[in-house]
Design an enzyme around this catalytic site. Sequence first.
Site, PDB file in Angstrom:
ATOM      1  N   GLU A 194      -2.932  -4.634  -3.117  1.00  0.00           N
ATOM      2  CA  GLU A 194      -3.448  -5.537  -4.150  1.00  0.00           C
ATOM      3  C   GLU A 194      -3.467  -4.856  -5.518  1.00  0.00           C
ATOM      4  OE1 GLU A 194      -4.681  -4.856  -1.169  1.00  0.00           O
ATOM      5  OE2 GLU A 194      -5.962  -6.473  -0.421  1.00  0.00           O
ATOM      6  N   CYS A 201     -10.588  -2.984  -4.723  1.00  0.00           N
ATOM      7  CA  CYS A 201      -9.597  -3.956  -5.212  1.00  0.00           C
ATOM      8  C   CYS A 201     -10.292  -5.159  -5.848  1.00  0.00           C
ATOM      9  CB  CYS A 201      -8.684  -4.414  -4.074  1.00  0.00           C
ATOM     10  SG  CYS A 201      -7.486  -3.153  -3.605  1.00  0.00           S
ATOM     11  N   CYS A 212     -10.379  -4.868  -0.239  1.00  0.00           N
ATOM     12  CA  CYS A 212     -11.523  -3.951  -0.200  1.00  0.00           C
ATOM     13  C   CYS A 212     -12.332  -4.082  -1.499  1.00  0.00           C
ATOM     14  CB  CYS A 212     -11.040  -2.519  -0.001  1.00  0.00           C
ATOM     15  SG  CYS A 212     -10.289  -1.778  -1.471  1.00  0.00           S
ATOM     16  N   ASN A 267       0.846  -1.195   0.000  1.00  0.00           N
ATOM     17  CA  ASN A 267       0.000   0.000   0.000  1.00  0.00           C
ATOM     18  C   ASN A 267       0.882   1.245   0.000  1.00  0.00           C
ATOM     19  OD1 ASN A 267       0.607  -0.897   2.687  1.00  0.00           O
ATOM     20  ND2 ASN A 267      -0.998   0.393   3.543  1.00  0.00           N
ATOM     21  N   CYS A 327      -4.142   0.567  -2.440  1.00  0.00           N
ATOM     22  CA  CYS A 327      -3.922  -0.680  -1.693  1.00  0.00           C
ATOM     23  C   CYS A 327      -2.844  -1.533  -2.361  1.00  0.00           C
ATOM     24  CB  CYS A 327      -5.204  -1.509  -1.658  1.00  0.00           C
ATOM     25  SG  CYS A 327      -6.554  -0.776  -0.745  1.00  0.00           S
ATOM     26  N   GLU A 370       0.399   5.154   0.606  1.00  0.00           N
ATOM     27  CA  GLU A 370      -0.542   6.175   1.095  1.00  0.00           C
ATOM     28  C   GLU A 370      -0.094   7.561   0.649  1.00  0.00           C
ATOM     29  OE1 GLU A 370      -0.945   5.486   5.328  1.00  0.00           O
ATOM     30  OE2 GLU A 370      -2.127   3.664   4.950  1.00  0.00           O
TER      31      GLU A 370
HETATM   32  N1  THU Z   1      -5.139  -1.594   2.531  1.00  0.00           N
HETATM   33  C1  THU Z   1      -4.546  -2.432   1.616  1.00  0.00           C
HETATM   34  O1  THU Z   1      -3.482  -2.146   1.093  1.00  0.00           O
HETATM   35  N2  THU Z   1      -5.190  -3.590   1.308  1.00  0.00           N
HETATM   36  C2  THU Z   1      -6.305  -4.048   1.915  1.00  0.00           C
HETATM   37  O2  THU Z   1      -6.774  -5.139   1.594  1.00  0.00           O
HETATM   38  C3  THU Z   1      -6.947  -3.241   2.947  1.00  0.00           C
HETATM   39  C4  THU Z   1      -6.417  -1.866   3.131  1.00  0.00           C
HETATM   40  C5  THU Z   1      -4.430  -0.371   2.921  1.00  0.00           C
HETATM   41  C6  THU Z   1      -5.036   0.920   2.472  1.00  0.00           C
HETATM   42  C7  THU Z   1      -4.494   1.867   3.525  1.00  0.00           C
HETATM   43  O3  THU Z   1      -3.193   2.267   3.151  1.00  0.00           O
HETATM   44  C8  THU Z   1      -4.378   1.024   4.767  1.00  0.00           C
HETATM   45  O4  THU Z   1      -4.368  -0.323   4.323  1.00  0.00           O
HETATM   46  C9  THU Z   1      -5.474   1.225   5.766  1.00  0.00           C
HETATM   47  O5  THU Z   1      -6.720   1.000   5.235  1.00  0.00           O
END
Ligand code: THU
Length: 110
Positions: free
Chosen positions: A57, A91, A88, A44, A55, A46
Site C-alpha cells: 500500500e 499504512c 496495517c 511489498n 508494504c 521486504e
Molecule cells: N504486508 C503488506 O504489504 N500489506 C499489508 O496490508 C499487510 C502486510 C506485507 C508486509 C510484509 O512484507 C508481509 O506482508 C508480511 O507481513
Amino acid sequence: MTDLERTLVQRARAARARAHAPYSRYRVGAALASSDGRVFEGVNVENASYGATVCAERVALWSAVAAGARRFAALAVATPGDDPAPPCGLCLQVLGEFCDDLPILLAASD
Ligand code: THU
C-alpha cells in the site's frame, strides 16, 4: 462493483507476482487510483533488515506522490489465500495524510 473497482482489484492481484517477499513469502499487491484517473501499483518489498520492509500500500502511495498525484479515489489490496487482510496501522496513517474518505477494497488472491 464499479468498472474502476474491478480494474483496481485485477491490477492489485496481478501485481502480487512482482512482490519481493523472500522472508515472509506473503505476497501483497495494491492498486491505487488517483482522482485524475491514473492507477499506481505497489507490492511489498521486504529486506533482510525486516524493519526496512515496506508494504504494498505504501509503495503504491509513494509512487503516486512521486508522480505528482495528491488526491485519490480508491485503493485495492490483494493478499494471499482466501482471507483478505486490511492495511496495517502504518499504512493507514500514511494513507490518512492524503485521503479523507478513501474506499479500500480488500481482495483475496483470486
Ligand atoms: N504486508 C503488506 O504489504 N500489506 C499489508 O496490508 C499487510 C502486510 C506485507 C508486509 C510484509 O512484507 C508481509 O506482508 C508480511 O507481513
